[in-house]
Design a protein around this motif. Structure first.
Motif, mmCIF file in Angstrom:
data_model
loop_
_atom_site.group_PDB
_atom_site.id
_atom_site.type_symbol
_atom_site.label_atom_id
_atom_site.label_comp_id
_atom_site.label_asym_id
_atom_site.label_seq_id
_atom_site.Cartn_x
_atom_site.Cartn_y
_atom_site.Cartn_z
ATOM 1 N N ALA A 52 -11.802 -75.950 58.943
ATOM 2 C CA ALA A 52 -11.328 -77.152 58.251
ATOM 3 C C ALA A 52 -10.130 -77.758 58.970
ATOM 4 O O ALA A 52 -10.034 -78.979 59.121
ATOM 5 N N GLN A 53 -9.206 -76.909 59.439
ATOM 6 C CA GLN A 53 -8.031 -77.423 60.145
ATOM 7 C C GLN A 53 -8.403 -78.044 61.477
ATOM 8 O O GLN A 53 -7.822 -79.064 61.878
ATOM 9 N N THR A 56 -9.531 -81.534 60.818
ATOM 10 C CA THR A 56 -8.747 -82.350 59.887
ATOM 11 C C THR A 56 -8.416 -83.729 60.443
ATOM 12 O O THR A 56 -8.411 -84.706 59.695
ATOM 13 N N ASP A 59 -11.644 -85.940 60.470
ATOM 14 C CA ASP A 59 -12.093 -86.178 59.095
ATOM 15 C C ASP A 59 -11.220 -87.194 58.367
ATOM 16 O O ASP A 59 -11.645 -87.756 57.345
ATOM 17 N N THR A 239 -14.015 -77.170 66.773
ATOM 18 C CA THR A 239 -14.259 -75.902 66.082
ATOM 19 C C THR A 239 -14.465 -74.773 67.071
ATOM 20 O O THR A 239 -13.944 -73.658 66.888
ATOM 21 N N VAL A 333 -10.069 -70.964 52.876
ATOM 22 C CA VAL A 333 -10.984 -71.965 52.324
ATOM 23 C C VAL A 333 -12.372 -71.358 52.163
ATOM 24 O O VAL A 333 -12.967 -70.881 53.135
ATOM 25 N N THR A 335 -16.083 -72.426 50.771
ATOM 26 C CA THR A 335 -17.014 -73.428 50.253
ATOM 27 C C THR A 335 -18.149 -72.716 49.522
ATOM 28 O O THR A 335 -18.208 -71.479 49.485
#
Length: 374
Positions: A52-53, A56, A59, A239, A333, A335
């Motif tokens: 996610a970082q 970021t 996004d 990623t 995190v 999901t």
């Protein structure tokens, strides 16, 4: 009774009996499973946090396409493209807006510590700057900056403080939220400030392009000699870079936690089966059948795994809160996909652990009930 087997009026709670006879052993197995589930959850969550970082920035910029230097693998690189690419993009049919952004790594001297940050230069009236201000305002002058809230909290930075970025003194005018990428915090400056720092006003690192038809615009930009990638490509590359250093260690730790859970549950249940061999021999001799003995073994494994998983879920929430407080730059995190993987891993753990006690049940001899134990 025509088959010669004894019918039981009730079911003897073998699994419950063995669990309650040795509560210390059962509690130890539950704790071990809880720790295994917690560790797997934290590792999976840390992995999700890294992903996610790493994504970021893309996004939150709102860009559909990115014009980059040919061969550049990341947005945060030393590669540069001509600033004229911005006008080229803006004049391309289908492009709604295009803004330059410059990024590079810098080392800040913070209280006798060397702190790596990602400097982002952007046009104050455009895209690519801070997207969520926790306090203050966005920079306007070349000697103004917005810093990430994690960086600010770790080093006691407040609006009005001055820091040195790439040899230039700037004043903190804002603190941004959610702008920590992988292992470095973002520091946002006007693009013109980074031009002066690098003494190169005619270039930029990449161009953020907004369009409703990226599949049509990308070929048009490439026809003009520009290297173009979409947001998904950028995120996939970021990623890979972000997780390359941590992927194998985290995967090994998760495997060790999983293996530990399997062995603890399996061997504990196997030990319970062997300790009750005479009782199980009686059940078998009275016509209880293998199916009932197998149910005992499976119930023992299921009870241990379910209790451990429930405790592990609670322990995970506590551990995640502690990690967020202690090291806010490492978000945990999970999901729906990661939660599903954890549930699946726990089920597989129980299935594999069941091999041990089921093997013990399979070796039960009805004659055990009549052997002299003295």
């Amino acid at each position: 009774m025509g088959d010669g087997r004894v019918r039981f009026a009730g079911q003897v709670p073998l699994a419950r009996r063995t669990l309650l006879e040795r509560p210390g052993r059962f509690a130890g197995a539950v704790v071990a499973v809880a720790l295994a589930v917690t560790l797997m959850g934290l590792i999976t969550g840390l992995w999700g946090g890294f992903v996610a970082q790493s994504n970021t920035y893309v996004d939150n910029t709102g860009g559909s396409l990115y014009i980059v230097s040919p061969g550049a693998q990341r947005l945060t690189s030393d590669a540069r493209i001509p600033r004229s690419a911005v006008e080229t993009a803006r004049e391309t049919p289908g492009v709604r807006w295009a803004f330059p952004a410059r990024s590079f790594f810098a080392i800040l001297d913070m209280h006798d510590q060397k702190v790596a940050v990602t400097v982002v230069g952007y046009e104050p009236d455009g895209r690519g700057g801070p997207w969520d201000l926790a306090e203050g305002r966005t920079p306007v002058a070349d000697d103004e900056a917005v810093v990430d809230e994690v960086l600010a909290a770790q080093h006691g930075l407040e609006t009005g403080d001055r820091i040195d970025v790439a040899g230039a003194g700037v004043r903190v005018v804002g603190v941004s939220r959610g702008s920590f990428s992988s292992m470095t915090a973002f520091v946002f400056l006007p693009h013109s400030a980074t031009d002066a720092m690098l003494r190169d006003p005619a270039s930029t690192t990449f161009v953020i392009v907004g369009t409703d038809v990226p599949e049509s615009v990308a070929p048009l930009l490439r026809e003009q000699g520009l290297a173009v990638v979409d947001g998904d490509e950028v995120n996939a590359t970021e990623t890979r870079f972000a997780t390359r250093a941590f992927g194998r260690p985290l995967g090994l730790m998760a495997l060790l936690a999983f293996t530990t859970g399997v062995l603890v549950v399996g061997l504990t249940s196997y030990g319970a089966v062997r300790e009750q061999h005479r009782l199980m021999g009686v059940v078998a001799a009275l016509g209880g059948g293998r199916a009932r003995l197998y149910r005992f073994a499976i119930a023992h494994v299921a009870a241990t795994t379910l209790a451990g998983a429930a405790c592990g879920a609670v322990l995970f929430l506590v551990a995640r809160t502690a990690v967020s407080w202690w090291r806010p730059q490492f978000p945990v995190v999970l999901t729906g996909r990661e939660i599903g993987l954890l549930v699946a891993a726990t089920v597989v753990m129980a299935l594999l652990a069941g091999v041990f006690p089921v093997h013990g049940v399979g070796r039960t001899d009805p004659a055990e009930a009549f052997r002299d134990t003295t």
